[in-house]
Design a protein around this motif. Structure first.
Motif, PDB file in Angstrom:
ATOM      1  N   TRP A 191       0.814  -1.217   0.000  1.00 56.59           N
ATOM      2  CA  TRP A 191       0.000   0.000   0.000  1.00 56.59           C
ATOM      3  C   TRP A 191       0.852   1.273   0.000  1.00 56.59           C
ATOM      4  CZ3 TRP A 191       0.746   3.155   4.263  1.00 56.59           C
ATOM      5  CH2 TRP A 191       1.375   2.559   5.365  1.00 56.59           C
ATOM      6  N   ILE A 192       2.134   1.121   0.324  1.00 54.35           N
ATOM      7  CA  ILE A 192       3.034   2.284   0.340  1.00 54.35           C
ATOM      8  C   ILE A 192       3.334   2.688  -1.095  1.00 54.35           C
ATOM      9  CG2 ILE A 192       5.265   3.150   1.128  1.00 54.35           C
ATOM     10  CD1 ILE A 192       5.194   0.928   3.270  1.00 54.35           C
ATOM     11  N   ALA A 193       3.343   3.978  -1.366  1.00 57.02           N
ATOM     12  CA  ALA A 193       3.628   4.480  -2.719  1.00 57.02           C
ATOM     13  C   ALA A 193       4.975   3.958  -3.204  1.00 57.02           C
ATOM     14  CB  ALA A 193       3.612   6.005  -2.723  1.00 57.02           C
ATOM     15  N   ALA A 194       5.039   3.544  -4.459  1.00 55.12           N
ATOM     16  CA  ALA A 194       6.244   2.905  -5.002  1.00 55.12           C
ATOM     17  C   ALA A 194       7.462   3.816  -4.938  1.00 55.12           C
ATOM     18  CB  ALA A 194       5.990   2.468  -6.445  1.00 55.12           C
ATOM     19  N   ASP A 195       7.268   5.128  -5.099  1.00 54.32           N
ATOM     20  CA  ASP A 195       8.417   6.035  -5.078  1.00 54.32           C
ATOM     21  C   ASP A 195       8.920   6.318  -3.663  1.00 54.32           C
ATOM     22  OD1 ASP A 195       6.139   7.407  -4.329  1.00 54.32           O
ATOM     23  OD2 ASP A 195       6.749   9.296  -5.277  1.00 54.32           O
ATOM     24  N   ARG A 196       8.232   5.757  -2.629  1.00 55.17           N
ATOM     25  CA  ARG A 196       8.692   5.905  -1.240  1.00 55.17           C
ATOM     26  C   ARG A 196       8.958   4.553  -0.585  1.00 55.17           C
ATOM     27  NH1 ARG A 196       5.502   7.190   2.206  1.00 55.17           N
ATOM     28  NH2 ARG A 196       3.465   7.029   1.200  1.00 55.17           N
ATOM     29  N   HIS A 197       8.949   3.509  -1.378  1.00 51.73           N
ATOM     30  CA  HIS A 197       9.082   2.157  -0.837  1.00 51.73           C
ATOM     31  C   HIS A 197      10.286   1.464  -1.472  1.00 51.73           C
ATOM     32  CE1 HIS A 197       7.207  -2.117  -0.224  1.00 51.73           C
ATOM     33  NE2 HIS A 197       8.168  -1.849   0.653  1.00 51.73           N
ATOM     34  N   GLN A 198      11.389   1.362  -0.723  1.00 51.57           N
ATOM     35  CA  GLN A 198      12.586   0.694  -1.216  1.00 51.57           C
ATOM     36  C   GLN A 198      12.573  -0.776  -0.798  1.00 51.57           C
ATOM     37  OE1 GLN A 198      15.435   1.607  -3.145  1.00 51.57           O
ATOM     38  NE2 GLN A 198      15.653  -0.612  -2.982  1.00 51.57           N
ATOM     39  N   LEU A 199      12.619  -1.674  -1.795  1.00 52.44           N
ATOM     40  CA  LEU A 199      12.688  -3.104  -1.508  1.00 52.44           C
ATOM     41  C   LEU A 199      14.115  -3.508  -1.171  1.00 52.44           C
ATOM     42  CD1 LEU A 199      10.380  -4.608  -4.295  1.00 52.44           C
ATOM     43  CD2 LEU A 199       9.837  -4.254  -1.887  1.00 52.44           C
ATOM     44  N   CYS A 200      14.245  -4.484  -0.295  1.00 50.09           N
ATOM     45  CA  CYS A 200      15.567  -4.945   0.153  1.00 50.09           C
ATOM     46  C   CYS A 200      16.226  -5.777  -0.945  1.00 50.09           C
ATOM     47  CB  CYS A 200      15.407  -5.765   1.435  1.00 50.09           C
ATOM     48  SG  CYS A 200      16.939  -6.517   2.013  1.00 50.09           S
ATOM     49  N   TRP A 201      17.422  -5.358  -1.370  1.00 52.18           N
ATOM     50  CA  TRP A 201      18.125  -6.081  -2.426  1.00 52.18           C
ATOM     51  C   TRP A 201      18.741  -7.379  -1.918  1.00 52.18           C
ATOM     52  CZ3 TRP A 201      18.688  -5.793  -7.654  1.00 52.18           C
ATOM     53  CH2 TRP A 201      18.100  -4.696  -8.284  1.00 52.18           C
ATOM     54  N   ALA A 202      18.956  -7.506  -0.615  1.00 54.42           N
ATOM     55  CA  ALA A 202      19.473  -8.767  -0.076  1.00 54.42           C
ATOM     56  C   ALA A 202      18.442  -9.876  -0.248  1.00 54.42           C
ATOM     57  CB  ALA A 202      19.839  -8.602   1.398  1.00 54.42           C
ATOM     58  N   HIS A 203      17.151  -9.560  -0.038  1.00 56.07           N
ATOM     59  CA  HIS A 203      16.087 -10.533  -0.263  1.00 56.07           C
ATOM     60  C   HIS A 203      15.947 -10.857  -1.750  1.00 56.07           C
ATOM     61  CE1 HIS A 203      14.998  -9.293   3.816  1.00 56.07           C
ATOM     62  NE2 HIS A 203      14.269 -10.380   3.901  1.00 56.07           N
ATOM     63  N   VAL A 204      16.065  -9.838  -2.591  1.00 57.86           N
ATOM     64  CA  VAL A 204      15.998 -10.059  -4.037  1.00 57.86           C
ATOM     65  C   VAL A 204      17.125 -10.980  -4.489  1.00 57.86           C
ATOM     66  CG1 VAL A 204      16.175  -8.917  -6.283  1.00 57.86           C
ATOM     67  CG2 VAL A 204      14.836  -7.859  -4.460  1.00 57.86           C
ATOM     68  N   LYS A 205      18.311 -10.736  -3.957  1.00 58.33           N
ATOM     69  CA  LYS A 205      19.481 -11.549  -4.335  1.00 58.33           C
ATOM     70  C   LYS A 205      19.283 -13.018  -3.959  1.00 58.33           C
ATOM     71  CE  LYS A 205      24.452 -11.948  -3.536  1.00 58.33           C
ATOM     72  NZ  LYS A 205      25.621 -11.384  -2.796  1.00 58.33           N
ATOM     73  N   ARG A 206      18.738 -13.281  -2.749  1.00 58.62           N
ATOM     74  CA  ARG A 206      18.519 -14.656  -2.320  1.00 58.62           C
ATOM     75  C   ARG A 206      17.509 -15.361  -3.223  1.00 58.62           C
ATOM     76  NH1 ARG A 206      18.323 -12.935   3.382  1.00 58.62           N
ATOM     77  NH2 ARG A 206      16.062 -13.217   3.301  1.00 58.62           N
ATOM     78  N   ASN A 207      16.447 -14.656  -3.583  1.00 64.61           N
ATOM     79  CA  ASN A 207      15.431 -15.252  -4.453  1.00 64.61           C
ATOM     80  C   ASN A 207      15.990 -15.559  -5.841  1.00 64.61           C
ATOM     81  OD1 ASN A 207      13.533 -15.100  -2.427  1.00 64.61           O
ATOM     82  ND2 ASN A 207      12.700 -13.152  -3.114  1.00 64.61           N
ATOM     83  N   LEU A 208      16.801 -14.655  -6.352  1.00 61.12           N
ATOM     84  CA  LEU A 208      17.390 -14.888  -7.673  1.00 61.12           C
ATOM     85  C   LEU A 208      18.448 -15.983  -7.626  1.00 61.12           C
ATOM     86  CD1 LEU A 208      17.718 -11.195  -8.919  1.00 61.12           C
ATOM     87  CD2 LEU A 208      15.988 -12.886  -9.562  1.00 61.12           C
TER      88      LEU A 208
END
Length: 475
Positions: free
Chosen positions: A293-310
């Motif tokens: 629900w947080i606006a995309a331009d104010r919501h930074q996703l964690c790249w450590a989680h992205v890295k693990r998934n990839l």
């Protein structure tokens, strides 16, 4: 915790009527086999599993990588200057023993001209035998000489209502929150260390009092976080010993404040309770849908989680095009981290850092779009989800103060996770309130370099003495 039931299979194998149905069935069974094989190879490197759950082989590989001089290798690094313990200033109650030479080792004469100051000072630290100070209030009664009415004395206003005083209340709170001791372990420690015995109920009641006294601070921290320009958010499961369903501990952290609260669910409504809907700053979180629900331009996703998934995609046991794209995405993710680290170490200026990041962003989007066409459904969906929230991946390019990862929240919530593992769950709402509020205090004190024991003691002493509530954190 309830055990998961084993999946039920049909007694007889499925039957097909033609080759097309057989092909569909083979594809489904093949994908299911790949899924189970991938689950067997998951570790802390490519999933959200903790490092302690890794297999002996994975632990050996991790230790080997650390010993090869990686970022997290143990011991002093090359060029590290040594440190020696500094002498502590002496108090009035400390003991000084002067040692003078007896005789000259050369001529064995005792006529020695001693210098003014010592050439060496050796300090030995020890603690006095712990004791408990007991304050006994003796209340007398009498009879008025004029009206013959019975009169009874009352306890002073600053006297503790229970049998446990402010300092001991603080001690019990810190033992549970900071050192993760269960109620029974605290009971055993107090008996062995101080020679005094309290029932389990008395210690539980003491924790309830501490939670009640921390209520104003807990609410003030939540209000203060609304003004922070950037916050980290995370959540972890919490068990109630008398219930089957899970609860969740939510955490919000800024540069100098930490707020924790235990709620009934992991839903969007729970996220909105800990993060105000009107919050205008940047939120860093994992990929939990509760934050969408947080606006995309104010919501930074964690790249450590992205890295693990990839990484899990790159380790796909079926290999082929899926693993090929996963490896490319992992290489680009590592390059993003490497570029950020080089900038933070002043090896790149801002213009060059931004130019390289834009180039990596373009390549990452290209390979991510390729990943939406892979054969494996779960990895295809993972790539589509990242593309859907693409803007939230690159918010950190707007300001260098926005971090790439949510590690700050992970570190802050670790104390709660350790206590959950050691002390298990709670049995009441009072226990939930104590855990969330004592960890809020302890983690905030860690960020500010303060003693949790001293801060808690100051608060409890003021509340017991009915003095104004101390504004320790200047909120």
């Amino acid at each position: 915790m309830t055990r998961k039931k084993a999946p039920k299979y049909q007694d007889a194998p499925p039957k097909v009527s033609d080759l097309n149905e057989a092909k569909v069935l083979i594809d489904e069974l093949w994908e299911q086999l790949r899924h189970y094989e991938d689950k067997l190879t998951t570790s802390s490197k490519n999933s959200s599993k903790s490092p302690s759950s890794d297999s002996p082989k994975d632990r050996h590989e991790r230790k080997k990588n650390e010993s090869s001089g990686g970022r997290n290798s143990r011991g002093a690094k090359k060029g590290h200057t040594g440190h020696q313990r500094k002498l502590s200033p002496l108090k009035d109650t400390d003991i000084i023993i002067d040692c003078f030479p007896d005789s000259c080792p050369c001529c064995e004469q005792s006529d020695i001209d001693v210098h003014d100051g010592p050439y060496y000072r050796h300090q030995v630290f020890d603690i006095p035998k712990p004791t408990v100070d007991i304050t006994e209030y003796r209340l007398f009664s009498g009879q008025c000489r004029h009206c013959k009415e019975a009169v009874k004395a009352q306890k002073p206003d600053d006297a503790s209502q229970g049998i446990i005083g402010p300092n001991l209340l603080s001690y019990i709170g810190v033992l549970a929150g900071q050192y993760h001791l269960s109620v029974r372990k605290i009971q055993s420690l107090l008996k062995e260390q101080l020679g005094t015995t309290f029932s389990v109920g008395a210690i539980s009641e003491a924790q309830t009092k501490v939670a009640s006294m921390l209520t104003p601070l807990h609410q003030a921290i939540k209000q203060a976080l609304k003004k922070a320009p950037l916050i980290h958010a995370d959540e972890t499961s919490h068990h109630r010993n008398d219930e089957q369903s899970l609860r969740w501990c939510w955490l919000v952290a800024s540069d100098d404040l930490v707020y924790e609260q235990i709620l009934y669910s992991r839903s969007t409504s729970s996220a909105k309770k800990v993060i105000d809907e009107d919050y205008a700053g940047i939120v860093v979180s994992d990929q939990c849908p509760s934050y969408n629900w947080i606006a995309a331009d104010r919501h930074q996703l964690c790249w450590a989680h992205v890295k693990r998934n990839l990484q899990q995609m790159a380790d796909y046991s079926g290999g082929g095009h899926t693993a090929y794209i996963g490896r490319h995405l992992c290489l680009l993710t590592n390059a993003i981290f490497h570029t950020r680290h080089r900038y933070e170490q002043d090896e790149l200026n801002y213009a060059l850092y931004l130019r390289r990041m834009r180039r990596l962003q373009k390549s990452f989007d290209h390979w991510l779009s390729k990943g939406t066409d892979v054969m494996v459904k779960r990895y295809r969906g993972r790539c589509k989800l990242l593309l859907k929230h693409r803007e939230s991946l690159w918010v950190f390019l707007k300001k260098v103060s926005i971090p790439l990862t949510n590690n700050e929240a992970e570190r802050c919530i670790r104390g709660f996770v350790i206590q959950r593992k050691i002390s298990f769950g709670t049995t009441s709402d009072a226990g939930d309130k104590f855990r969330s509020r004592i960890h809020t205090l302890i983690e905030t004190c860690k960020k500010r370099g303060l003693s949790a024991m001293s801060v808690l003691s100051e608060i409890i002493t003021a509340v017991v003495a009915k003095r104004p509530y101390p504004n320790i954190f200047d909120l």
